[in-house]
Scaffold this active site. Structure first.
Site, short mmCIF file in Angstrom:
data_model
loop_
_atom_site.label_atom_id
_atom_site.label_comp_id
_atom_site.label_asym_id
_atom_site.label_seq_id
_atom_site.Cartn_x
_atom_site.Cartn_y
_atom_site.Cartn_z
N HIS A 205 -4.50 -8.29 5.31
CA HIS A 205 -5.83 -8.92 5.35
C HIS A 205 -6.05 -9.42 6.79
CE1 HIS A 205 -9.46 -10.61 4.05
NE2 HIS A 205 -9.06 -11.60 3.29
N ASP B 290 -1.44 -19.21 -0.87
CA ASP B 290 -2.43 -18.26 -1.40
C ASP B 290 -2.25 -18.26 -2.92
OD1 ASP B 290 -4.21 -16.12 -1.74
OD2 ASP B 290 -2.80 -14.58 -1.05
N ARG C 129 -14.09 -17.15 9.49
CA ARG C 129 -14.14 -15.73 9.09
C ARG C 129 -15.34 -15.05 9.75
NH1 ARG C 129 -12.07 -13.92 4.56
NH2 ARG C 129 -12.17 -11.96 5.70
N CYS D 223 -6.33 -19.16 2.42
CA CYS D 223 -7.39 -18.18 2.69
C CYS D 223 -8.57 -18.36 1.74
CB CYS D 223 -6.82 -16.78 2.60
SG CYS D 223 -5.96 -16.44 1.04
N ARG E 159 -12.92 -2.98 1.61
CA ARG E 159 -12.00 -3.85 0.86
C ARG E 159 -11.55 -3.08 -0.37
NH1 ARG E 159 -12.27 -10.03 -1.22
NH2 ARG E 159 -11.61 -10.27 0.93
N GLN F 24 -8.77 -12.02 7.96
CA GLN F 24 -8.46 -13.38 7.53
C GLN F 24 -7.50 -14.04 8.53
OE1 GLN F 24 -9.40 -15.32 4.60
NE2 GLN F 24 -8.46 -16.88 5.88
#
Ligand code: CP
Ligand code: NVA
Length: 334
Positions: free
Chosen positions: A140, A236, A322, A277, A113, A143
């Site tokens: 991402h 988001d 996830r 998310c 990440r 996700q």
């Protein structure tokens, strides 16, 4: 599906962005995720990777992604080593390329990440082991895999469903959802101030994908026109990790008309769901949330607390998924 006989075509591959996979492959990943999830719910162990160890390399902070990788790894019988944002030499005293070569000699797989997508690309190219993108500025993908599983669980299918992304659509989440929807034959709508629409190059690639998938990509700056009869309303945070705190003022001015409210949810389809998310600024129970309230007088940002806590909100299903989807990605690629 017998999870002891997983499809072999992913073995040794990295999971860097959804663009690298076909719709059939993404569907396969979702099926494996669902199978692993069902096994876990029934209490059936699946420690197929005993003796393997993976590195979790985080240059940005995380709750969900780190925990999902760790628990998924333990469930598969593996060990993990976590390198926190200050806990490695990478980029400071050692190049990403050298770090990749070192980690590749020690670990069976690497989660990364951080900032630019090029970092995760170099790790994959130079480490010789599967690398999984746990969020970059551009994408991402783990996700979005969890999001697709959540939509599928909720509606039974993906094709033809309309997902409206409200807010900062030119960063990792907007980009990745546009790709995921295009691949799976869904209709993606970016609903925002035009400054925050996804970039032209990626948009053109997605529009091209839609020609065969049956999906579509649209941009719209009218919140009510964009969300009319939509199946999924997604948002988001307005300022992402790695962006300066000074960005808040302009973002609030630009994106306030694109906050997800009860009126927006009422305007969407009758059975519409709300997705995010996470983490989310929907109340004043965070230090940043309170700072924004003191500076700008807003008691929530991208979504109201009413929508976030409503029956239409599936945000915690997404968060759980996830773990199941990351487990599938690791099980398929190792
Ligand atoms: N959604 C997500 O990636 O959450 P974290 O930042 O907590 O990992
Ligand atoms: N766009 C957000 C996503 C967090 C999961 C960020 O990059 O901070």
């Amino acid at each position: 599906m017998n999870i002891n006989e997983l499809p072999k075509q992913f073995k040794g591959k990295s999971f860097l962005k959804l663009l690298d996979f076909s719709a059939e492959e993404i569907e396969e990943m979702l099926n494996v995720s669902a199978a692993l999830k069902a096994e876990k719910k029934r209490g059936v162990p699946h420690q197929m990777f005993k003796g393997k160890t993976i590195a979790l390399l985080f240059e940005k902070t995380s709750t969900r992604t780190r925990c999902a990788f760790e628990v998924a790894a333990y469930d598969l019988g593996m060990n993990t080593v976590y390198l926190d944002p200050s806990g490695s030499q990478m980029g400071k005293k050692e190049s990403i390329e050298d770090t990749a070569k070192v980690l590749g000699r020690t670990f069976d797989g690497i989660e990364y990440r951080g900032y630019g997508q090029e970092n995760v690309d170099i790790l994959a190219k130079c480490s010789g082991v599967p690398v999984w993108n746990g969020l970059t500025n551009e994408f991402h993908p783990t996700q979005v895999l969890a999001d697709l599983l959540t939509v599928k669980e909720h509606f039974g299918s993906l094709k033809g469903k309309t997902l409206v992304f409200m807010g900062d659509a030119r960063f990792n989440m907007g980009n990745s959802l546009m790709v995921g929807c295009s691949k799976m034959g869904m209709n993606f709508v970016a609903c925002s101030n035009p400054k925050y629409f996804p970039g032209k190059e990626l948009t053109d690639v997605c529009k091209d994908i839609c020609k065969t998938s049956g999906g579509s990509v649209k941009f719209c700056s009218d919140a009510f026109e964009a969300t009319k009869n939509a199946d999924v309303i997604y948002t988001d945070v307005w300022v992402s990790m790695g962006e300066p705190a000074e960005a808040w003022k302009e973002r609030i001015e630009d994106l306030l008309p694109y906050r997800v409210t009860k009126e927006i949810m009422n305007n969407a389809g009758e059975n519409a769901i709300f997705m995010h998310c996470l983490p989310s600024f929907h109340d004043l129970n965070t230090s940043i949330g309170r700072e924004i309230y003191e500076k700008f007088g807003l008691d929530c940002m991208e979504v109201t607390d009413e929508v976030f806590t409503s029956k239409q909100s599936v945000v915690f299903d997404e968060a759980e998924n996830r773990m199941h989807t990351i487990k599938a990605v690791m099980a398929l690629t190792l």
